[in-house]
Design an enzyme around this catalytic site. Structure first.
Site, mmCIF file in Angstrom:
data_model
loop_
_atom_site.group_PDB
_atom_site.id
_atom_site.type_symbol
_atom_site.label_atom_id
_atom_site.label_comp_id
_atom_site.label_asym_id
_atom_site.label_seq_id
_atom_site.Cartn_x
_atom_site.Cartn_y
_atom_site.Cartn_z
ATOM 1 N N SER A 172 0.823 -1.210 0.000
ATOM 2 C CA SER A 172 0.000 0.000 0.000
ATOM 3 C C SER A 172 0.853 1.255 0.000
ATOM 4 O O SER A 172 0.507 2.247 -0.627
ATOM 5 C CB SER A 172 -0.872 0.058 1.255
ATOM 6 O OG SER A 172 -1.653 -1.083 1.364
ATOM 7 N N ASN A 207 -3.469 6.113 -2.068
ATOM 8 C CA ASN A 207 -3.297 6.153 -0.610
ATOM 9 C C ASN A 207 -2.699 7.474 -0.127
ATOM 10 O O ASN A 207 -2.892 7.869 1.015
ATOM 11 C CB ASN A 207 -2.483 4.958 -0.126
ATOM 12 C CG ASN A 207 -3.302 3.688 -0.207
ATOM 13 O OD1 ASN A 207 -4.525 3.737 -0.116
ATOM 14 N ND2 ASN A 207 -2.654 2.558 -0.403
ATOM 15 N N HIS A 219 -0.324 -2.247 -7.738
ATOM 16 C CA HIS A 219 -1.170 -2.018 -6.560
ATOM 17 C C HIS A 219 -2.650 -2.123 -6.921
ATOM 18 O O HIS A 219 -3.177 -1.300 -7.666
ATOM 19 C CB HIS A 219 -0.838 -0.644 -5.967
ATOM 20 C CG HIS A 219 -1.532 -0.376 -4.685
ATOM 21 N ND1 HIS A 219 -1.951 0.861 -4.292
ATOM 22 C CD2 HIS A 219 -1.905 -1.218 -3.688
ATOM 23 C CE1 HIS A 219 -2.544 0.782 -3.123
ATOM 24 N NE2 HIS A 219 -2.532 -0.475 -2.737
ATOM 25 N N GLU A 222 -2.562 0.552 -9.853
ATOM 26 C CA GLU A 222 -1.427 1.474 -9.979
ATOM 27 C C GLU A 222 -0.191 0.651 -10.368
ATOM 28 O O GLU A 222 0.091 -0.379 -9.745
ATOM 29 C CB GLU A 222 -1.170 2.196 -8.652
ATOM 30 C CG GLU A 222 -2.264 3.197 -8.283
ATOM 31 C CD GLU A 222 -2.063 3.831 -6.904
ATOM 32 O OE1 GLU A 222 -2.326 5.031 -6.772
ATOM 33 O OE2 GLU A 222 -1.663 3.123 -5.955
HETATM 34 N N1 CAA Z 1 -16.287 -10.565 -9.791
HETATM 35 C C1 CAA Z 1 -16.937 -9.639 -10.527
HETATM 36 N N2 CAA Z 1 -17.889 -8.824 -10.028
HETATM 37 C C2 CAA Z 1 -18.173 -8.958 -8.740
HETATM 38 C C3 CAA Z 1 -17.550 -9.891 -7.905
HETATM 39 C C4 CAA Z 1 -16.572 -10.724 -8.477
HETATM 40 N N3 CAA Z 1 -15.941 -11.642 -7.807
HETATM 41 N N4 CAA Z 1 -18.052 -9.763 -6.659
HETATM 42 C C5 CAA Z 1 -18.970 -8.787 -6.708
HETATM 43 N N5 CAA Z 1 -19.050 -8.311 -7.968
HETATM 44 C C6 CAA Z 1 -19.939 -7.249 -8.444
HETATM 45 C C7 CAA Z 1 -21.352 -7.474 -7.983
HETATM 46 O O1 CAA Z 1 -22.030 -8.378 -8.820
HETATM 47 C C8 CAA Z 1 -21.915 -6.062 -8.055
HETATM 48 O O2 CAA Z 1 -22.220 -5.734 -9.404
HETATM 49 P P1 CAA Z 1 -23.710 -5.285 -9.828
HETATM 50 O O3 CAA Z 1 -23.992 -4.036 -9.036
HETATM 51 O O4 CAA Z 1 -23.589 -5.082 -11.294
HETATM 52 O O5 CAA Z 1 -24.579 -6.442 -9.393
HETATM 53 C C9 CAA Z 1 -20.733 -5.186 -7.670
HETATM 54 O O6 CAA Z 1 -19.575 -5.997 -7.864
HETATM 55 C C10 CAA Z 1 -20.774 -4.699 -6.226
HETATM 56 O O7 CAA Z 1 -20.881 -5.823 -5.351
HETATM 57 P P2 CAA Z 1 -21.919 -5.907 -4.143
HETATM 58 O O8 CAA Z 1 -23.337 -5.690 -4.631
HETATM 59 O O9 CAA Z 1 -21.633 -7.164 -3.411
HETATM 60 O O10 CAA Z 1 -21.511 -4.740 -3.163
HETATM 61 P P3 CAA Z 1 -21.941 -3.224 -3.016
HETATM 62 O O11 CAA Z 1 -22.744 -2.707 -4.135
HETATM 63 O O12 CAA Z 1 -22.477 -3.129 -1.645
HETATM 64 O O13 CAA Z 1 -20.512 -2.498 -3.094
HETATM 65 C C11 CAA Z 1 -18.217 -2.117 -2.597
HETATM 66 C C12 CAA Z 1 -19.468 -2.896 -2.251
HETATM 67 C C13 CAA Z 1 -17.759 -2.452 -4.011
HETATM 68 C C14 CAA Z 1 -17.149 -2.546 -1.585
HETATM 69 C C15 CAA Z 1 -18.523 -0.581 -2.494
HETATM 70 O O14 CAA Z 1 -19.071 -0.281 -1.239
HETATM 71 C C16 CAA Z 1 -17.301 0.269 -2.712
HETATM 72 O O15 CAA Z 1 -16.909 0.536 -3.842
HETATM 73 N N6 CAA Z 1 -16.685 0.734 -1.619
HETATM 74 C C17 CAA Z 1 -15.442 1.520 -1.666
HETATM 75 C C18 CAA Z 1 -14.280 0.594 -1.785
HETATM 76 C C19 CAA Z 1 -12.973 1.321 -1.874
HETATM 77 O O16 CAA Z 1 -12.873 2.545 -1.830
HETATM 78 N N7 CAA Z 1 -11.896 0.533 -1.986
HETATM 79 C C20 CAA Z 1 -10.560 1.079 -2.030
HETATM 80 C C21 CAA Z 1 -9.935 0.920 -0.689
HETATM 81 S S1 CAA Z 1 -8.267 1.508 -0.699
HETATM 82 C C22 CAA Z 1 -7.367 0.165 -1.091
HETATM 83 O O17 CAA Z 1 -7.830 -0.900 -1.312
HETATM 84 C C23 CAA Z 1 -5.920 0.415 -1.204
HETATM 85 C C24 CAA Z 1 -5.039 -0.020 -0.140
HETATM 86 O O18 CAA Z 1 -3.851 -0.168 -0.385
HETATM 87 C C25 CAA Z 1 -5.529 -0.168 1.254
#
Ligand code: CAA
Length: 292
Positions: A119, A190, A140, A152
């Site tokens: 990260s 990040n 990343h 990234e």
């Molecule tokens: N393959 C393909 N698609 C998938 C999947 C998989 N394995 N699993 C789920 N999906 C799809 C689902 O089918 C759904 O699509 P549709 O809306 O077309 O049906 C979509 O992905 C979203 O899934 P969910 O309905 O289960 O979940 P949600 O709508 O409640 O969203 C979330 C959940 C995607 C986590 C959303 O809340 C979100 O985007 N949150 C922000 C996440 C974020 O900011 N992440 C970055 C964090 S920083 C980081 O990661 C960096 C680091 O170094 C720490």
């Protein structure tokens, strides 16, 4: 040369997510559980996630079986010997990652690219542990890896341009959008996201509003899918703590330093969603905001 077989080292939230994503793309994927022991729980996690897609009619049962066939989960690092690319996603500790890359250099062929999904740790510093520094880059992914569109790509001063171009094409081929970024703590996402989450924790500490209000404000006021405290819980408070610490140590801006409450939660091993408690209590559905 194509990238046909990919290794993932580390089967935590990110490593296993990347492994599932690649198997879903039909890529032969070997995931290494570094903590040893039984791997059946890891297969079960992937199975459950794929089954959700089958239930939603986004995958057929047959496609699910093919995906599982493409994925090997093991504890033996030597299974990575035929990989064209190995992505490390282990604990965020420089020494352990460097030691791992040193071992990977012995196990894999010279043409195999080595990547880190860190990260915030420096890619150039990681590369200093290997003999052929030009082999090591940052790749990343974001959580959840199967869903988030961004990757990234972080080259170092040792990385040849054609490696960057090759990875750019590969990231597009697995259905993601690449951005190329210099090797500086936090890269792009990040670097910008961590101060935002840390500010939200400070606002909470000062009693500006409760957790639900802070999250609702950012969700509805900015159209973010999650609020900052919910997102910190989702990423893992230990990871947020590490990111804030690394950013602070690099840039020495007080605002980047991890707030006391974040530190306390990490010491208490209340790390967010993965441990059941963080800014929210996940024993209820929906999760209940806590008064900390
Ligand atoms: N393959 C393909 N698609 C998938 C999947 C998989 N394995 N699993 C789920 N999906 C799809 C689902 O089918 C759904 O699509 P549709 O809306 O077309 O049906 C979509 O992905 C979203 O899934 P969910 O309905 O289960 O979940 P949600 O709508 O409640 O969203 C979330 C959940 C995607 C986590 C959303 O809340 C979100 O985007 N949150 C922000 C996440 C974020 O900011 N992440 C970055 C964090 S920083 C980081 O990661 C960096 C680091 O170094 C720490």
């Amino acid at each position: 040369m194509g990238i046909e077989t990919v290794g993932i080292v580390g089967t935590g939230q990110m490593g296993l997510g990347i492994a599932q994503l690649l198997a879903q793309q039909g890529i032969r994927t070997v995931a290494i559980k570094m903590t040893g022991g039984d791997v059946s729980g890891k297969y079960a996690t992937v199975d459950k996630s794929l089954q959700k897609l089958v239930d939603r009619e986004k995958l057929t049962a047959e496609q699910k079986e093919h995906i599982l066939e493409a994925l090997t989960i093991t504890t033996d690092l030597h299974e990575l010997r035929d990989c064209d690319l190995v992505i490390e996603s282990i604990v965020e500790e420089m020494d352990r990652k460097q030691q791992l890359f040193h071992e990977l250099e012995q196990i894999t062929s010279e043409t195999c690219l080595l990547a880190s999904n860190t990260s915030t740790l420096g890619i150039t510093e990681l590369a200093s542990a290997v003999q052929h520094r030009e082999r090591l880059v940052g790749l990343h992914f974001f959580n959840p890896a199967t869903v988030m569109k961004l990757v990234e790509i972080i080259p170092t001063l040792h990385t040849p341009n054609d490696t960057v171009e090759r990875l750019h094409k590969w990231v597009e081929a697995i259905g993601k959008t690449p951005v190329v970024v210099k090797d500086e703590t936090g890269f792009i996402v990040n670097r910008l996201l961590t101060p935002y989450m840390v500010d939200a924790i400070r606002a909470y500490e000062r009693g500006l509003a409760d957790a639900a209000a802070i999250d609702t404000a950012m969700k509805l006021g900015c159209n973010h899918p999650m609020g900052p405290l919910e997102l910190a819980d989702y990423i893992g408070l230990d990871i947020v703590y590490h990111m804030a610490t690394n950013l602070y140590e690099t840039f020495k801006e007080p605002r980047l330093a991890p707030p006391p409450l974040l530190r306390t939660l990490v010491i208490a091993e209340q790390l967010g969603r993965k441990s059941g408690l963080g800014f929210y209590d996940y024993s209820t559905r929906p999760a209940t905001p806590r008064k900390l």
